[in-house]
Write a protein that holds these residues in place. Structure first.
Motif, PDB file in Angstrom:
ATOM      1  N   GLY A 153       0.815  -1.206   0.000  1.00 40.95           N
ATOM      2  CA  GLY A 153       0.000   0.000   0.000  1.00 40.95           C
ATOM      3  C   GLY A 153       0.848   1.254   0.000  1.00 40.95           C
ATOM      4  O   GLY A 153       2.028   1.224   0.367  1.00 40.95           O
ATOM      5  N   TRP A 154       0.246   2.337  -0.427  1.00 37.60           N
ATOM      6  CA  TRP A 154       0.843   3.666  -0.337  1.00 37.60           C
ATOM      7  C   TRP A 154       0.002   4.509   0.620  1.00 37.60           C
ATOM      8  O   TRP A 154      -1.235   4.485   0.549  1.00 37.60           O
ATOM      9  CB  TRP A 154       0.892   4.345  -1.695  1.00 37.60           C
ATOM     10  CG  TRP A 154       1.947   3.830  -2.624  1.00 37.60           C
ATOM     11  CD1 TRP A 154       1.792   2.883  -3.592  1.00 37.60           C
ATOM     12  CD2 TRP A 154       3.320   4.227  -2.669  1.00 37.60           C
ATOM     13  NE1 TRP A 154       2.990   2.666  -4.232  1.00 37.60           N
ATOM     14  CE2 TRP A 154       3.941   3.485  -3.678  1.00 37.60           C
ATOM     15  CE3 TRP A 154       4.098   5.140  -1.947  1.00 37.60           C
ATOM     16  CZ2 TRP A 154       5.292   3.626  -4.012  1.00 37.60           C
ATOM     17  CZ3 TRP A 154       5.439   5.273  -2.268  1.00 37.60           C
ATOM     18  CH2 TRP A 154       6.022   4.530  -3.287  1.00 37.60           C
ATOM     19  N   PHE A 155       0.674   5.220   1.480  1.00 38.07           N
ATOM     20  CA  PHE A 155       0.049   6.146   2.410  1.00 38.07           C
ATOM     21  C   PHE A 155       0.746   7.496   2.258  1.00 38.07           C
ATOM     22  O   PHE A 155       1.835   7.579   1.702  1.00 38.07           O
ATOM     23  CB  PHE A 155       0.194   5.655   3.851  1.00 38.07           C
ATOM     24  CG  PHE A 155      -0.602   4.417   4.155  1.00 38.07           C
ATOM     25  CD1 PHE A 155      -0.172   3.176   3.723  1.00 38.07           C
ATOM     26  CD2 PHE A 155      -1.784   4.496   4.877  1.00 38.07           C
ATOM     27  CE1 PHE A 155      -0.911   2.023   4.003  1.00 38.07           C
ATOM     28  CE2 PHE A 155      -2.523   3.360   5.174  1.00 38.07           C
ATOM     29  CZ  PHE A 155      -2.083   2.122   4.732  1.00 38.07           C
ATOM     30  N   ARG A 156       0.119   8.525   2.786  1.00 43.43           N
ATOM     31  CA  ARG A 156       0.764   9.831   2.779  1.00 43.43           C
ATOM     32  C   ARG A 156       0.438  10.565   4.074  1.00 43.43           C
ATOM     33  O   ARG A 156      -0.560  10.275   4.727  1.00 43.43           O
ATOM     34  CB  ARG A 156       0.339  10.648   1.568  1.00 43.43           C
ATOM     35  CG  ARG A 156      -1.139  11.027   1.521  1.00 43.43           C
ATOM     36  CD  ARG A 156      -1.459  11.684   0.187  1.00 43.43           C
ATOM     37  NE  ARG A 156      -2.853  12.110   0.117  1.00 43.43           N
ATOM     38  CZ  ARG A 156      -3.422  12.602  -0.977  1.00 43.43           C
ATOM     39  NH1 ARG A 156      -2.718  12.735  -2.115  1.00 43.43           N
ATOM     40  NH2 ARG A 156      -4.693  12.985  -0.957  1.00 43.43           N
ATOM     41  N   GLN A 157       1.301  11.503   4.393  1.00 41.06           N
ATOM     42  CA  GLN A 157       1.122  12.253   5.639  1.00 41.06           C
ATOM     43  C   GLN A 157       1.670  13.651   5.480  1.00 41.06           C
ATOM     44  O   GLN A 157       2.752  13.853   4.902  1.00 41.06           O
ATOM     45  CB  GLN A 157       1.819  11.547   6.801  1.00 41.06           C
ATOM     46  CG  GLN A 157       1.487  12.129   8.153  1.00 41.06           C
ATOM     47  CD  GLN A 157       1.964  11.249   9.287  1.00 41.06           C
ATOM     48  OE1 GLN A 157       2.880  10.445   9.131  1.00 41.06           O
ATOM     49  NE2 GLN A 157       1.327  11.383  10.448  1.00 41.06           N
ATOM     50  N   THR A 158       0.916  14.616   5.996  1.00 41.85           N
ATOM     51  CA  THR A 158       1.371  16.000   6.057  1.00 41.85           C
ATOM     52  C   THR A 158       1.483  16.391   7.527  1.00 41.85           C
ATOM     53  O   THR A 158       0.825  15.795   8.391  1.00 41.85           O
ATOM     54  CB  THR A 158       0.392  16.938   5.339  1.00 41.85           C
ATOM     55  OG1 THR A 158      -0.927  16.755   5.887  1.00 41.85           O
ATOM     56  CG2 THR A 158       0.355  16.641   3.855  1.00 41.85           C
ATOM     57  N   PRO A 159       2.302  17.396   7.846  1.00 40.22           N
ATOM     58  CA  PRO A 159       2.496  17.786   9.249  1.00 40.22           C
ATOM     59  C   PRO A 159       1.177  18.136   9.921  1.00 40.22           C
ATOM     60  O   PRO A 159       0.344  18.856   9.367  1.00 40.22           O
ATOM     61  CB  PRO A 159       3.406  19.010   9.132  1.00 40.22           C
ATOM     62  CG  PRO A 159       4.149  18.803   7.865  1.00 40.22           C
ATOM     63  CD  PRO A 159       3.183  18.148   6.940  1.00 40.22           C
ATOM     64  N   GLY A 160       0.983  17.584  11.097  1.00 38.03           N
ATOM     65  CA  GLY A 160      -0.203  17.881  11.866  1.00 38.03           C
ATOM     66  C   GLY A 160      -1.419  17.065  11.504  1.00 38.03           C
ATOM     67  O   GLY A 160      -2.479  17.216  12.117  1.00 38.03           O
ATOM     68  N   LYS A 161      -1.269  16.196  10.510  1.00 39.59           N
ATOM     69  CA  LYS A 161      -2.396  15.357  10.093  1.00 39.59           C
ATOM     70  C   LYS A 161      -2.055  13.898  10.274  1.00 39.59           C
ATOM     71  O   LYS A 161      -0.883  13.504  10.301  1.00 39.59           O
ATOM     72  CB  LYS A 161      -2.749  15.630   8.632  1.00 39.59           C
ATOM     73  CG  LYS A 161      -3.389  16.992   8.391  1.00 39.59           C
ATOM     74  CD  LYS A 161      -3.906  17.092   6.962  1.00 39.59           C
ATOM     75  CE  LYS A 161      -4.631  18.394   6.728  1.00 39.59           C
ATOM     76  NZ  LYS A 161      -5.169  18.482   5.344  1.00 39.59           N
ATOM     77  N   GLU A 162      -3.082  13.094  10.357  1.00 36.68           N
ATOM     78  CA  GLU A 162      -2.872  11.660  10.466  1.00 36.68           C
ATOM     79  C   GLU A 162      -2.478  11.088   9.101  1.00 36.68           C
ATOM     80  O   GLU A 162      -2.797  11.643   8.061  1.00 36.68           O
ATOM     81  CB  GLU A 162      -4.146  10.974  10.968  1.00 36.68           C
ATOM     82  CG  GLU A 162      -4.476  11.287  12.408  1.00 36.68           C
ATOM     83  CD  GLU A 162      -5.580  10.406  12.951  1.00 36.68           C
ATOM     84  OE1 GLU A 162      -5.898  10.546  14.140  1.00 36.68           O
ATOM     85  OE2 GLU A 162      -6.116   9.576  12.194  1.00 36.68           O
ATOM     86  N   ARG A 163      -1.798   9.967   9.181  1.00 41.43           N
ATOM     87  CA  ARG A 163      -1.432   9.258   7.966  1.00 41.43           C
ATOM     88  C   ARG A 163      -2.692   8.836   7.212  1.00 41.43           C
ATOM     89  O   ARG A 163      -3.649   8.367   7.821  1.00 41.43           O
ATOM     90  CB  ARG A 163      -0.593   8.043   8.338  1.00 41.43           C
ATOM     91  CG  ARG A 163      -0.048   7.233   7.199  1.00 41.43           C
ATOM     92  CD  ARG A 163       0.895   6.192   7.741  1.00 41.43           C
ATOM     93  NE  ARG A 163       0.274   5.401   8.794  1.00 41.43           N
ATOM     94  CZ  ARG A 163       0.940   4.678   9.689  1.00 41.43           C
ATOM     95  NH1 ARG A 163       2.268   4.649   9.631  1.00 41.43           N
ATOM     96  NH2 ARG A 163       0.310   3.983  10.608  1.00 41.43           N
TER      97      ARG A 163
ATOM     98  N   TYR B 133       5.105  10.575   1.113  1.00 38.41           N
ATOM     99  CA  TYR B 133       4.452   9.340   0.699  1.00 38.41           C
ATOM    100  C   TYR B 133       5.272   8.150   1.189  1.00 38.41           C
ATOM    101  O   TYR B 133       6.492   8.106   1.008  1.00 38.41           O
ATOM    102  CB  TYR B 133       4.316   9.305  -0.820  1.00 38.41           C
ATOM    103  CG  TYR B 133       3.202  10.178  -1.328  1.00 38.41           C
ATOM    104  CD1 TYR B 133       3.323  11.568  -1.299  1.00 38.41           C
ATOM    105  CD2 TYR B 133       2.017   9.637  -1.816  1.00 38.41           C
ATOM    106  CE1 TYR B 133       2.291  12.385  -1.744  1.00 38.41           C
ATOM    107  CE2 TYR B 133       0.985  10.444  -2.265  1.00 38.41           C
ATOM    108  CZ  TYR B 133       1.122  11.813  -2.218  1.00 38.41           C
ATOM    109  OH  TYR B 133       0.094  12.623  -2.661  1.00 38.41           O
ATOM    110  N   TYR B 134       4.577   7.214   1.785  1.00 43.59           N
ATOM    111  CA  TYR B 134       5.196   6.008   2.320  1.00 43.59           C
ATOM    112  C   TYR B 134       4.610   4.778   1.641  1.00 43.59           C
ATOM    113  O   TYR B 134       3.397   4.715   1.402  1.00 43.59           O
ATOM    114  CB  TYR B 134       4.942   5.883   3.822  1.00 43.59           C
ATOM    115  CG  TYR B 134       5.476   7.009   4.654  1.00 43.59           C
ATOM    116  CD1 TYR B 134       4.710   8.143   4.917  1.00 43.59           C
ATOM    117  CD2 TYR B 134       6.762   6.934   5.206  1.00 43.59           C
ATOM    118  CE1 TYR B 134       5.203   9.173   5.697  1.00 43.59           C
ATOM    119  CE2 TYR B 134       7.258   7.967   5.982  1.00 43.59           C
ATOM    120  CZ  TYR B 134       6.473   9.080   6.218  1.00 43.59           C
ATOM    121  OH  TYR B 134       6.965  10.097   6.991  1.00 43.59           O
ATOM    122  N   CYS B 135       5.461   3.796   1.381  1.00 45.56           N
ATOM    123  CA  CYS B 135       4.953   2.512   0.961  1.00 45.56           C
ATOM    124  C   CYS B 135       5.066   1.537   2.131  1.00 45.56           C
ATOM    125  O   CYS B 135       5.922   1.710   3.012  1.00 45.56           O
ATOM    126  CB  CYS B 135       5.688   1.969  -0.261  1.00 45.56           C
ATOM    127  SG  CYS B 135       7.475   1.740  -0.067  1.00 45.56           S
TER     128      CYS B 135
END
Length: 123
Positions: free
Chosen positions: A34-44, A93-95
């Motif tokens: 899977g791919w996920f993404r995260q920005t500062p202050g927000k959940e993945r 972005y994280y895999c």
């Protein structure tokens, strides 16, 4: 299993990028990726997922129709083609991969994570 995400960068709105997630180590299993993404202050946030065969894929509503996940098991690599990028796609972005992923939207279902690659979309 070690995952290496790459391909991030700076792109203008409307542009495209292709992220790669290369696996090494014990890669003989049937891993969902899977791919996920995260920005500062927000959940993945879940973005996309592909089954081991690559036949079954799911996307978040926010990227459906713009992003495409694919995989080349011969190269132990999963790709995320991102088209029509928007400023709100800006994130790290994280895999991630796992052998027994029941709820693909949950990060806790995955066993291994890459280090993340930054995507910045300018307006």
């Amino acid at each position: 299993v070690q995952l290496q995400a790459s391909g991030g960068g700076l792109v203008q709105a409307g542009g495209s990028l292709r992220l790669s997630c290369a696996a090494s180590g014990r890669t003989g299993g049937r891993y969902t990726v899977g791919w996920f993404r995260q920005t500062p202050g927000k959940e993945r946030e879940f973005v996309a997922v592909a089954s081991w065969s690559g036949i079954t894929t799911y996307y978040s509503d926010s990227v459906k129709g713009r992003f495409t996940i694919s995989r080349d098991n011969g190269k132990n690599t999963v790709y995320l083609q991102m088209n029509s990028l928007k400023p709100e796609d800006t994130a790290v972005y994280y895999c991630a991969s796992g052998e027994q992923v029941l709820d693909y939207r949950l990060g806790s279902e995955y066993d291994y994570w890459g280090q993340g690659t930054l995507v910045t979309v300018s307006s």
